[in-house]
Design a protein around this motif. Structure first.
Motif, PDB file in Angstrom:
ATOM      1  N   ASN A   1      52.045  85.387  37.276  1.00 30.42           N
ATOM      2  CA  ASN A   1      52.295  86.131  38.510  1.00 30.42           C
ATOM      3  C   ASN A   1      51.732  85.416  39.724  1.00 30.42           C
ATOM      4  N   LEU A   2      50.564  84.814  39.579  1.00 28.73           N
ATOM      5  CA  LEU A   2      49.956  84.115  40.708  1.00 28.73           C
ATOM      6  C   LEU A   2      50.762  82.876  41.068  1.00 28.73           C
ATOM      7  N   ALA A   3      51.248  82.164  40.056  1.00 29.39           N
ATOM      8  CA  ALA A   3      52.075  80.990  40.325  1.00 29.39           C
ATOM      9  C   ALA A   3      53.375  81.387  41.019  1.00 29.39           C
ATOM     10  N   LEU A   4      53.969  82.497  40.600  1.00 31.16           N
ATOM     11  CA  LEU A   4      55.193  82.967  41.251  1.00 31.16           C
ATOM     12  C   LEU A   4      54.916  83.380  42.691  1.00 31.16           C
ATOM     13  N   ALA A   5      53.748  83.951  42.948  1.00 27.99           N
ATOM     14  CA  ALA A   5      53.376  84.287  44.321  1.00 27.99           C
ATOM     15  C   ALA A   5      53.270  83.024  45.171  1.00 27.99           C
ATOM     16  N   LEU A   6      52.707  81.966  44.604  1.00 25.47           N
ATOM     17  CA  LEU A   6      52.608  80.691  45.325  1.00 25.47           C
ATOM     18  C   LEU A   6      53.988  80.098  45.590  1.00 25.47           C
ATOM     19  N   ARG A   7      54.914  80.269  44.652  1.00 29.29           N
ATOM     20  CA  ARG A   7      56.277  79.799  44.878  1.00 29.29           C
ATOM     21  C   ARG A   7      56.947  80.584  46.004  1.00 29.29           C
ATOM     22  N   LEU A   8      56.725  81.888  46.031  1.00 27.59           N
ATOM     23  CA  LEU A   8      57.327  82.716  47.076  1.00 27.59           C
ATOM     24  C   LEU A   8      56.772  82.361  48.453  1.00 27.59           C
ATOM     25  N   ASP A   9      55.471  82.108  48.504  1.00 24.83           N
ATOM     26  CA  ASP A   9      54.823  81.821  49.777  1.00 24.83           C
ATOM     27  C   ASP A   9      53.558  81.010  49.523  1.00 24.83           C
ATOM     28  N   PRO A  10      53.601  79.698  49.765  1.00 23.93           N
ATOM     29  CA  PRO A  10      52.398  78.876  49.544  1.00 23.93           C
ATOM     30  C   PRO A  10      51.191  79.363  50.341  1.00 23.93           C
ATOM     31  N   ALA A  11      51.429  80.125  51.423  1.00 25.44           N
ATOM     32  CA  ALA A  11      50.314  80.650  52.215  1.00 25.44           C
ATOM     33  C   ALA A  11      49.507  81.696  51.456  1.00 25.44           C
ATOM     34  N   PHE A  12      50.018  82.168  50.338  1.00 20.41           N
ATOM     35  CA  PHE A  12      49.246  83.085  49.495  1.00 20.41           C
ATOM     36  C   PHE A  12      47.882  82.491  49.168  1.00 20.41           C
ATOM     37  N   ALA A  13      47.819  81.172  48.968  1.00 20.97           N
ATOM     38  CA  ALA A  13      46.554  80.526  48.615  1.00 20.97           C
ATOM     39  C   ALA A  13      45.504  80.679  49.708  1.00 20.97           C
ATOM     40  N   GLN A  14      45.944  80.687  50.973  1.00 22.95           N
ATOM     41  CA  GLN A  14      45.007  80.851  52.080  1.00 22.95           C
ATOM     42  C   GLN A  14      44.759  82.323  52.402  1.00 22.95           C
ATOM     43  N   ASN A  15      45.745  83.171  52.133  1.00 27.09           N
ATOM     44  CA  ASN A  15      45.616  84.584  52.476  1.00 27.09           C
ATOM     45  C   ASN A  15      44.756  85.365  51.493  1.00 27.09           C
ATOM     46  N   VAL A  16      44.771  84.967  50.214  1.00 28.37           N
ATOM     47  CA  VAL A  16      43.977  85.689  49.225  1.00 28.37           C
ATOM     48  C   VAL A  16      42.501  85.376  49.458  1.00 28.37           C
ATOM     49  N   GLY A  17      41.666  86.421  49.401  1.00 24.86           N
ATOM     50  CA  GLY A  17      40.248  86.199  49.632  1.00 24.86           C
ATOM     51  C   GLY A  17      39.632  85.296  48.576  1.00 24.86           C
ATOM     52  N   GLU A  18      39.936  85.580  47.329  1.00 23.72           N
ATOM     53  CA  GLU A  18      39.402  84.810  46.209  1.00 23.72           C
ATOM     54  C   GLU A  18      40.207  85.170  44.972  1.00 23.72           C
ATOM     55  N   ILE A  19      40.338  84.222  44.080  1.00 21.73           N
ATOM     56  CA  ILE A  19      40.904  84.481  42.755  1.00 21.73           C
ATOM     57  C   ILE A  19      39.783  84.288  41.743  1.00 21.73           C
ATOM     58  N   ILE A  20      39.466  85.353  41.025  1.00 16.02           N
ATOM     59  CA  ILE A  20      38.458  85.290  39.969  1.00 16.02           C
ATOM     60  C   ILE A  20      39.213  85.369  38.649  1.00 16.02           C
ATOM     61  N   MET A  21      39.183  84.316  37.856  1.00 19.10           N
ATOM     62  CA  MET A  21      40.061  84.248  36.694  1.00 19.10           C
ATOM     63  C   MET A  21      39.308  84.073  35.395  1.00 19.10           C
ATOM     64  N   MET A  22      39.879  84.676  34.348  1.00 22.90           N
ATOM     65  CA  MET A  22      39.387  84.478  32.993  1.00 22.90           C
ATOM     66  C   MET A  22      40.244  83.385  32.370  1.00 22.90           C
ATOM     67  N   ALA A  23      39.688  82.177  32.301  1.00 26.08           N
ATOM     68  CA  ALA A  23      40.434  81.036  31.758  1.00 26.08           C
ATOM     69  C   ALA A  23      39.455  79.915  31.463  1.00 26.08           C
ATOM     70  N   GLY A  24      39.837  79.076  30.519  1.00 22.98           N
ATOM     71  CA  GLY A  24      39.103  77.855  30.269  1.00 22.98           C
ATOM     72  C   GLY A  24      37.720  78.048  29.685  1.00 22.98           C
ATOM     73  N   SER A  25      36.922  77.003  29.833  1.00 26.61           N
ATOM     74  CA  SER A  25      35.553  76.975  29.337  1.00 26.61           C
ATOM     75  C   SER A  25      34.827  75.877  30.096  1.00 26.61           C
ATOM     76  N   ALA A  26      33.720  76.215  30.738  1.00 29.06           N
ATOM     77  CA  ALA A  26      33.023  75.247  31.583  1.00 29.06           C
ATOM     78  C   ALA A  26      31.944  74.468  30.843  1.00 29.06           C
ATOM     79  N   THR A  27      31.544  74.935  29.655  1.00 25.38           N
ATOM     80  CA  THR A  27      30.413  74.300  28.971  1.00 25.38           C
ATOM     81  C   THR A  27      30.762  73.821  27.564  1.00 25.38           C
ATOM     82  N   GLY A  28      32.027  73.830  27.193  1.00 26.79           N
ATOM     83  CA  GLY A  28      32.434  73.378  25.859  1.00 26.79           C
ATOM     84  C   GLY A  28      33.897  73.680  25.645  1.00 26.79           C
ATOM     85  N   TYR A  29      34.380  73.430  24.439  1.00 27.08           N
ATOM     86  CA  TYR A  29      35.769  73.735  24.129  1.00 27.08           C
ATOM     87  C   TYR A  29      35.973  75.245  23.996  1.00 27.08           C
ATOM     88  N   ALA A  30      37.219  75.651  24.215  1.00 20.24           N
ATOM     89  CA  ALA A  30      37.512  77.081  24.233  1.00 20.24           C
ATOM     90  C   ALA A  30      37.377  77.718  22.853  1.00 20.24           C
TER      91      ALA A  30
END
Length: 334
Positions: free
Chosen positions: A142-171
């Motif tokens: 959904n977020l990627a589709l929002a960026l396709r609709l309007d790239p300014a979404f990236a500047q307009n959104v206050g912050e995106i807090i996401m559950m993804a990846g792993s910062a200290t090891g493999y997932a």
């Protein structure tokens, strides 16, 4: 008194659906029961369940919690580029013997309006630039589709807090290297990471540290009507995981609270320790599909500029107290 933070939760909830993970629904409950947050809407994406099932779950959950008028919008029903069928097959391999959801499909609740979830995200952030944060606890389609609709979404959104990846090891989740949210739609995740939006990432390395035990489920059941129901769902999910993974000690008496930790990170960021990092994924690699690399300047001779803040440690006890107190609807015992 500080004003409540305005958020949209982008989610693939399955709470109450047989054989579906309960953590998205519990994350929504935590947000709705936290005065620090004002939930503007739920935008639903294909993921743990298909998007129409997710919309139905979200509508029933908001009604059960006393928010029948909360906007629930239907979003992407498939990843940006890939067929979902192989992902479902892999998911079924990882979690075997998932029960078939019964019931009359005609009785499913639909979205509260016809507007697509991506368009809603574009519209609300454009109307209130910098004021709306998105808590993304499903695949990032959904977020990627929002960026396709309007790239300014990236500047307009206050912050995106996401559950993804792993910062200290493999997932170590849906595959050895990929967590479910990243694996389902790595192309969408790559778009979000490259968008220039303000990003915070809570990875599965942190969310796997927080669990709901049978004792915790009993505490939930000691609360109000919603707490009792949530406790019943938790017992059922723990039983299911214990039968599905009899050799995995972490599933014998508990389930993970992946997504509630992401909501808790918005309520009280001090529950986690943060570091700046350059986060990237390579959707073109089949071998490493869903791999998310969070480089904090430790691995590369010439590290790329930071594009996100990532969680690297978690106060698990503090989170547990917050979660049980809020979701139970009554002070937790002890």
């Amino acid at each position: 008194m500080t004003a409540a933070r305005r958020i949209v939760i982008d989610t693939d909830p399955g709470l109450g659906e047989p054989g579906s993970d309960i953590d998205d629904g519990l994350a929504i409950a935590l947000a709705l029961r936290s005065p620090e947050l004002h939930v503007e809407a739920l935008t639903v994406v294909n993921g743990n369940v298909d998007v129409d099932a997710g919309v139905d779950v979200a509508r029933r959950l908001t009604e059960r919690m006393g928010y029948p008028d909360l906007p629930v919008l239907r979003g992407a029903d498939r990843p940006l580029l890939r067929d979902m069928a192989p992902v479902r097959a892999l998911f079924d391999d990882v979690i075997p013997d998932r029960p078939v959801v019964q019931g009359n499909l005609s009785e499913r609740r639909g979205p509260t309006e016809a507007r697509h979830a991506a368009q809603y995200l574009v519209d609300i952030t454009a109307a209130h630039p910098g004021e709306i944060s998105v808590v993304a606890i499903g695949p990032m389609t959904n977020l990627a589709l929002a960026l396709r609709l309007d790239p300014a979404f990236a500047q307009n959104v206050g912050e995106i807090i996401m559950m993804a990846g792993s910062a200290t090891g493999y997932a170590q989740n849906i595959t050895v290297v990929g967590d479910f949210n990243a694996y389902v739609d790595p192309e969408a995740l790559a778009m979000v990471l490259d968008s220039g939006a303000r990003l915070r990432m809570v990875g599965i390395d942190q969310t796997s540290q927080v669990r709901l035990t049978r004792a915790d489920a009993a505490v939930l059941q000691s609360g109000d009507a919603f707490g009792k129901w949530a406790g019943e769902c938790a017992f059922a999910w723990i039983d299911f995981l214990g039968n599905a993974f009899p050799q995995r000690e972490e599933h014998r008496d508990a389930c993970f609270l992946h997504d509630p930790l992401v909501v808790a990170a918005v309520i009280d960021p001090d529950l986690l320790t943060w570091a700046d990092a350059h986060v990237a994924t390579d959707p073109g690699s089949e071998l490493a599909r869903g791999l998310v690399v969070a480089d904090r300047g430790l691995a590369l001779a010439r590290p790329a500029p930071a594009n996100a803040t990532v969680a690297i440690a978690t106060d698990t006890d503090g989170f547990g107290r917050l979660f049980l107190d809020r979701v139970t609807g009554a002070p937790a015992a002890g």
